[in-house]
Scaffold this motif. Sequence first.
Motif, PDB file in Angstrom:
ATOM      1  N   SER A 349       0.817  -1.224   0.000  1.00  0.00           N
ATOM      2  CA  SER A 349       0.000   0.000   0.000  1.00  0.00           C
ATOM      3  C   SER A 349       0.853   1.277   0.000  1.00  0.00           C
ATOM      4  O   SER A 349       0.318   2.381   0.014  1.00  0.00           O
ATOM      5  N   TRP A 350       2.175   1.121  -0.055  1.00  0.00           N
ATOM      6  CA  TRP A 350       3.023   2.315  -0.196  1.00  0.00           C
ATOM      7  C   TRP A 350       3.136   2.753  -1.666  1.00  0.00           C
ATOM      8  O   TRP A 350       3.865   3.696  -1.988  1.00  0.00           O
ATOM      9  N   ASN A 351       2.457   2.023  -2.503  1.00  0.00           N
ATOM     10  CA  ASN A 351       2.444   2.341  -3.922  1.00  0.00           C
ATOM     11  C   ASN A 351       2.171   3.827  -4.199  1.00  0.00           C
ATOM     12  O   ASN A 351       2.871   4.483  -4.981  1.00  0.00           O
ATOM     13  N   ASN A 352       1.152   4.360  -3.501  1.00  0.00           N
ATOM     14  CA  ASN A 352       0.759   5.756  -3.752  1.00  0.00           C
ATOM     15  C   ASN A 352       1.855   6.734  -3.386  1.00  0.00           C
ATOM     16  O   ASN A 352       2.163   7.657  -4.139  1.00  0.00           O
ATOM     17  N   VAL A 353       2.433   6.513  -2.219  1.00  0.00           N
ATOM     18  CA  VAL A 353       3.427   7.485  -1.768  1.00  0.00           C
ATOM     19  C   VAL A 353       4.713   7.370  -2.604  1.00  0.00           C
ATOM     20  O   VAL A 353       5.416   8.363  -2.836  1.00  0.00           O
ATOM     21  N   GLY A 355       4.574   6.826  -5.701  1.00  0.00           N
ATOM     22  CA  GLY A 355       4.159   7.639  -6.848  1.00  0.00           C
ATOM     23  C   GLY A 355       4.346   9.129  -6.570  1.00  0.00           C
ATOM     24  O   GLY A 355       4.785   9.885  -7.448  1.00  0.00           O
ATOM     25  N   VAL A 356       4.049   9.546  -5.355  1.00  0.00           N
ATOM     26  CA  VAL A 356       4.251  10.959  -4.977  1.00  0.00           C
ATOM     27  C   VAL A 356       5.727  11.327  -5.159  1.00  0.00           C
ATOM     28  O   VAL A 356       6.065  12.380  -5.715  1.00  0.00           O
ATOM     29  N   CYS A 397       7.516   6.622   3.008  1.00  0.00           N
ATOM     30  CA  CYS A 397       6.686   5.499   3.499  1.00  0.00           C
ATOM     31  C   CYS A 397       6.454   5.635   5.003  1.00  0.00           C
ATOM     32  O   CYS A 397       5.341   5.394   5.494  1.00  0.00           O
ATOM     33  N   GLN A 400       3.864   8.239   5.527  1.00  0.00           N
ATOM     34  CA  GLN A 400       2.505   7.748   5.248  1.00  0.00           C
ATOM     35  C   GLN A 400       1.976   6.926   6.440  1.00  0.00           C
ATOM     36  O   GLN A 400       0.816   7.049   6.835  1.00  0.00           O
ATOM     37  N   ARG A 404      -1.246   7.583   8.946  1.00  0.00           N
ATOM     38  CA  ARG A 404      -2.275   6.555   9.180  1.00  0.00           C
ATOM     39  C   ARG A 404      -2.500   6.321  10.673  1.00  0.00           C
ATOM     40  O   ARG A 404      -3.634   6.201  11.124  1.00  0.00           O
ATOM     41  N   ASP A 438       1.261  16.193   0.542  1.00  0.00           N
ATOM     42  CA  ASP A 438       0.605  15.390  -0.506  1.00  0.00           C
ATOM     43  C   ASP A 438      -0.084  14.156   0.087  1.00  0.00           C
ATOM     44  O   ASP A 438      -1.070  13.663  -0.455  1.00  0.00           O
ATOM     45  N   ILE A 439       0.459  13.666   1.199  1.00  0.00           N
ATOM     46  CA  ILE A 439      -0.168  12.508   1.849  1.00  0.00           C
ATOM     47  C   ILE A 439      -1.441  12.941   2.578  1.00  0.00           C
ATOM     48  O   ILE A 439      -2.353  12.148   2.781  1.00  0.00           O
TER      49      ILE A 439
END
Length: 479
Positions: A349-353, A355-356, A397, A400, A404, A438-439
């Motif tokens: 699930s660190w895929n998005n960050v 990408g950032v 990561c 992020q 959470r 951005d997160i």
Amino acid sequence: MFALSIENESTVDCFLERLCSLDQDLTRHFDTKLIIDRNLTRQIVSSQADKTRPKYRWYKYKEAFSSGLVEYVLGRYGVQSGTVLDPFAGTGTALFASSALGFDADGIELLPVGQTIIEARQFASSRTNKQHLERLRWWVANKPWETSETPKEFSVLRISKGAYSEETEMLIKKYLACLESEQDEVASLLLFAILCVLESVSYTRKDGQYLRWDYRSGKKGFGKKKFDKGPIAPFSRAICRKIEEIGFDLEKPDKEASLFSPTKAKESSGKINLFRGSCLNVMPKLPADYYSAIITSPPYCNRYDYTRTYALEHAILGITDIENLRLRQSMISCTVENREKDLLSINPSWNNVIGVCDAFPLLSEILSYLHAMKSNKALNNNGIPRMVKGYFYEMACVIQECFRVLKEGGMMFMVNDNVRYAGVSIPVDLILSKIAEDIGFTIENILFLPQAKGNSSQQMGVHGRDALRKCVYVWRKSH
Ligand SMILES: C[S@@+](CC[C@H](N)C(=O)[O-])C[C@H]1O[C@@H](n2cnc3c(N)ncnc32)[C@H](O)[C@@H]1O
């Protein structure tokens, strides 16, 4: 993108112009958040302010911040209750300082030296009784290690071999043997005490990137300049003083006045809980929306190698060369030897960050520049681009995960320094704050010290002095 090479000076100039312009854009973006905070002295953001503070003075962890900083940020930003987390707990300053204010505190620490210090201090504060203190006094009065016949061997690490005179090494081995016959509580205090004095009785000095060796060690290969660390403490004197200091602080009631909250030490301290391991592995398992605040200081992106500087302590704790190498690779990338980590295999699930980070213009430009300088053989170490990339991607990561696990409205405070490589200042504060934004974090402030920091003499010699900000980032989780 990374195959670029710098053919001439004008290519360098183009890079520098683009970097400068992207840096200015980001500085403008955070313009109203960047503020000088005159309460943030060099002493308070380092361990210096705790040099004489009971308990905090026992082990001098050079990379620590002070308890006063923890009290200051919690007070200034109105954090009142709940649980505090430090994912890079070191020797536990954030944990002990917030616990003294009544917060429960969780910490994550990778290195055995920090873990042992936190656990020994926790143990000392909660379980020591009069008999234990009496036993410590007996040790100081009788110095059993001086008359003992049976040494206990300890690990020999490649990088710490020959760190003591023969006499000191034998006394250390006998001390370790003697403490084995003590009760757990006393043995733990005595083991902790010896960790506190190893550097002072050795031929070495912790010097950020590595252990520096005094000429008396007889080690060869130190160039023309011989290093003299000054007086080397005799073992028995150093250890007796340390045991006395620990006993003295434990006898006193736990109500020291603090710099920023003289009346605030709470009647009952909060619970402290330590997770051993890498925060990259531990954080994904922590509950969401749980913590009131995160107070932390990760390793800086400055090539400091804790597994080298804490080799004396790790040897005593039984860490082998292979284990020490593994620890180095598990640290957040902050040395030129760190290999790339497969972050997605740790947590998809660190895929998005990730990408950032990939889409971050200033970060991409810095990495392209460093790779180009590497191709041009203009870096003093080829591992620098990989370290810088690893640092930001791994920290992203961690950030992020911090987002959470924080409650809505929870605060995050991070102490960190900007750095410079190949003549370019890297605004770690702005880059990490933009990633945090951005997160989903709201960037409340990027507080910086009135006195900015230089950089290594190597860098300054080549590129001139250009002050680097030392900051405390203040982020809030709010939608
Ligand atoms: C700047 S020090 C923190 C000092 C701490 N604030 C104190 O006052 O003692 C950074 C710490 O992060 C730890 N560290 C590095 N990589 C880590 C990781 N992946 N997970 C957990 N801790 C790590 C280092 O061992 C070091 O103790």
